[in-house]
Design a protein around this motif. Structure first.
Motif, mmCIF file in Angstrom:
data_model
loop_
_atom_site.group_PDB
_atom_site.id
_atom_site.type_symbol
_atom_site.label_atom_id
_atom_site.label_comp_id
_atom_site.label_asym_id
_atom_site.label_seq_id
_atom_site.Cartn_x
_atom_site.Cartn_y
_atom_site.Cartn_z
ATOM 1 N N ILE A 82 38.383 60.870 32.277
ATOM 2 C CA ILE A 82 36.945 61.116 32.148
ATOM 3 C C ILE A 82 36.363 61.132 33.552
ATOM 4 C CG2 ILE A 82 34.741 60.241 31.289
ATOM 5 C CD1 ILE A 82 36.283 58.779 29.103
ATOM 6 N N LYS A 93 43.636 59.589 28.523
ATOM 7 C CA LYS A 93 42.861 60.774 28.901
ATOM 8 C C LYS A 93 42.024 60.451 30.125
ATOM 9 C CE LYS A 93 42.793 62.421 24.234
ATOM 10 N NZ LYS A 93 43.212 63.763 24.054
ATOM 11 N N THR A 142 32.695 61.200 35.381
ATOM 12 C CA THR A 142 31.257 61.050 35.140
ATOM 13 C C THR A 142 30.515 60.987 36.465
ATOM 14 O OG1 THR A 142 31.561 58.650 35.016
ATOM 15 C CG2 THR A 142 31.507 59.847 32.936
ATOM 16 N N TYR A 159 30.892 60.256 41.976
ATOM 17 C CA TYR A 159 31.468 60.456 40.651
ATOM 18 C C TYR A 159 32.492 59.366 40.394
ATOM 19 C CZ TYR A 159 29.546 65.184 40.943
ATOM 20 O OH TYR A 159 28.713 66.259 41.065
ATOM 21 N N GLN A 177 38.034 58.047 35.569
ATOM 22 C CA GLN A 177 38.663 56.908 34.915
ATOM 23 C C GLN A 177 39.579 57.355 33.790
ATOM 24 O OE1 GLN A 177 35.201 54.691 33.807
ATOM 25 N NE2 GLN A 177 34.858 55.840 31.933
ATOM 26 N N THR A 178 40.515 56.479 33.458
ATOM 27 C CA THR A 178 41.427 56.748 32.347
ATOM 28 C C THR A 178 40.964 55.964 31.129
ATOM 29 O OG1 THR A 178 42.893 54.937 32.972
ATOM 30 C CG2 THR A 178 43.411 57.109 33.850
ATOM 31 N N THR A 179 41.226 56.535 29.954
ATOM 32 C CA THR A 179 40.909 55.856 28.699
ATOM 33 C C THR A 179 42.148 55.121 28.202
ATOM 34 O OG1 THR A 179 41.593 57.676 27.269
ATOM 35 C CG2 THR A 179 39.315 57.727 28.090
#
Length: 68
Positions: free
Chosen positions: A65, A63, A67, A54, A57-59
């Motif tokens: 995420i 935020k 995946t 997986y 990550q940060t935006t």
């Protein structure tokens, strides 16, 4: 059975101690880990879980995420 200190995640002095099975005791909230401790200054990290990989990550807006 005791775990080697390198395998333990540091907890705050007042954080509840979890039993060896990793689940919180009845009536206790699960332990919280700060995202900065996981990311360590990086924008993304790969996490291996049950044989799957997986990416956390940060935006740009701060935020998280997760995946597969």
């Amino acid at each position: 059975m005791s775990l080697a200190p390198s395998l333990l995640i540091p907890q705050a002095a007042n954080a509840p101690v979890q039993p060896p099975n990793g689940r919180p005791a009845p009536g206790q909230a699960p332990a919280a880990v700060d995202s900065t401790d996981i990311l360590r200054g990086q924008k993304a990290v790969d996490i291996s879980h049950n044989g799957a990989l997986y990416r956390l990550q940060t935006t740009r807006l701060g935020k998280l995420i997760l995946t597969k």
